[in-house]
Design a protein around this motif. Structure first.
Motif, short mmCIF file in Angstrom:
data_model
loop_
_atom_site.label_atom_id
_atom_site.label_comp_id
_atom_site.label_asym_id
_atom_site.label_seq_id
_atom_site.Cartn_x
_atom_site.Cartn_y
_atom_site.Cartn_z
N GLY A 127 0.73 -1.18 -0.02
CA GLY A 127 -0.23 -0.09 0.09
C GLY A 127 0.86 1.28 0.10
O GLY A 127 0.17 2.36 -0.65
N ASN A 128 2.14 1.23 0.61
CA ASN A 128 2.88 2.72 0.59
C ASN A 128 4.23 2.24 -0.15
O ASN A 128 5.23 3.01 0.01
N LYS A 129 4.15 1.16 -1.24
CA LYS A 129 5.16 0.98 -2.07
C LYS A 129 5.74 2.26 -2.81
O LYS A 129 4.74 2.90 -3.22
N GLY A 130 7.01 2.50 -2.69
CA GLY A 130 7.63 3.67 -3.38
C GLY A 130 7.77 4.94 -2.76
O GLY A 130 8.07 5.95 -2.91
N GLN A 131 6.97 4.92 -1.51
CA GLN A 131 6.95 6.02 -0.61
C GLN A 131 8.24 6.08 0.08
O GLN A 131 8.89 5.25 0.41
N ARG A 132 8.78 7.47 0.20
CA ARG A 132 9.98 7.84 0.78
C ARG A 132 9.84 8.53 2.22
O ARG A 132 8.84 9.17 2.45
N GLN A 133 10.66 8.09 3.04
CA GLN A 133 10.67 8.51 4.49
C GLN A 133 11.99 9.13 4.86
O GLN A 133 13.09 8.54 4.34
N ILE A 134 12.06 10.38 5.49
CA ILE A 134 13.45 10.71 5.84
C ILE A 134 13.68 10.77 7.22
O ILE A 134 12.50 11.21 8.01
N VAL A 135 14.74 10.26 7.80
CA VAL A 135 14.99 10.01 8.89
C VAL A 135 16.35 10.67 9.52
O VAL A 135 17.21 10.92 8.80
N ASN A 136 16.05 11.52 10.65
CA ASN A 136 17.27 12.34 11.19
C ASN A 136 18.43 11.43 11.80
O ASN A 136 18.00 10.49 12.32
N TYR A 137 19.75 11.76 11.63
CA TYR A 137 20.52 11.12 12.49
C TYR A 137 21.78 12.10 12.53
O TYR A 137 21.89 13.13 12.24
N GLN A 138 22.69 11.61 13.49
CA GLN A 138 23.96 12.29 13.97
C GLN A 138 24.92 11.20 14.09
O GLN A 138 24.55 10.09 14.54
N ALA A 139 26.11 11.55 13.69
CA ALA A 139 27.40 10.51 13.71
C ALA A 139 28.47 11.19 13.69
O ALA A 139 28.66 12.13 12.84
N ASP A 140 29.54 10.79 14.44
CA ASP A 140 30.88 11.33 14.36
C ASP A 140 31.57 10.41 12.99
O ASP A 140 31.33 9.33 12.91
N TYR A 141 32.37 11.26 12.19
CA TYR A 141 33.30 10.64 11.17
C TYR A 141 34.55 10.95 11.39
O TYR A 141 34.99 12.19 11.61
N ILE A 142 35.28 9.78 12.00
CA ILE A 142 36.78 10.05 12.13
C ILE A 142 37.44 9.65 11.08
O ILE A 142 37.68 8.57 10.37
N PHE A 143 38.40 10.77 10.40
CA PHE A 143 39.17 10.32 9.33
C PHE A 143 40.55 10.01 9.71
O PHE A 143 41.42 10.58 10.55
N TRP A 144 41.14 9.15 9.12
CA TRP A 144 42.51 8.45 9.60
C TRP A 144 43.51 8.75 8.26
O TRP A 144 42.94 8.73 7.12
N LYS A 145 44.65 8.88 8.72
CA LYS A 145 45.89 8.78 7.55
C LYS A 145 46.81 8.08 7.77
O LYS A 145 47.04 7.78 9.12
#
Length: 184
Positions: free
Chosen positions: A166-184
């Motif tokens: 019944g809701n095939k194709g429907q899009r939902q947006i979900v909020n989030y937060q995350a730390d991204y740690i970049f390594w070299k």
């Protein structure tokens, strides 16, 4: 009332400056991220150093679709992320978007990556993640990045509402937060 002479104030100013500078010099300059705080499966191999700590704040889009290889079943499908990357002082330093998953610094340098491992990070949160960075496109902050960890997660999982025909194709947006740690 008599005002203090400049000859008395000068030494006081010098002493106050010295105290302030020594206090600043003793401040902990280590990164906020503790590499030992994450599950073993998403730890970065020895020989790499934390180069950049960011916090991503944004949203993830999901779409209700047919489940792959499961006729008649539906699922929320991860369409892609869109987030701002902020440094530890809260200043915007880049963006994260996809597909493919791309981390782009404001200087125009960017990387994509291949997922190596995930680990649970708590109910209602995306999992911890370790990715191996592909060579950077452009030169700048992303040049030389070898790995990226996703840690300190809040939210981002698929919607709780049912995904049905019944809701095939429907899009939902979900909020989030995350730390991204970049390594070299």
């Amino acid at each position: 009332m008599k005002t203090p002479s400049a000859s008395i104030l000068a030494p006081v100013g010098i002493i106050a400056s010295a105290v302030l500078l020594s206090a600043c010099g003793s401040m902990d300059k280590s990164p906020r991220f503790n590499p030992a705080s994450v599950p073993e499966s998403i730890r970065v191999p020895a020989g790499n150093q934390v180069a950049w700590e960011t916090t991503g704040r944004g949203e993830i889009t999901y779409e209700c679709r047919d489940k792959a290889n499961a006729p008649g079943q539906m699922e929320w499908f991860f369409v892609g992320p869109k987030a701002d990357l902020m440094d530890r002082s809260g200043k915007k330093v880049g963006t994260y978007y996809g597909p493919p998953a791309t981390w782009e610094a404001l200087d125009g340098s960017k990387v994509t990556a291949t997922q190596l491992a995930v680990a649970p990070s708590g109910e209602g949160n995306l999992p911890y993640q370790l990715v191996k960075a592909n060579p950077a496109m452009g030169s700048g902050a992303m040049t030389g990045v070898t790995y990226i960890q996703r840690v300190a997660l809040k939210g981002g999982v698929a919607p709780a509402m049912a995904c049905t025909a019944g809701n095939k194709g429907q899009r939902q947006i979900v909020n989030y937060q995350a730390d991204y740690i970049f390594w070299k």
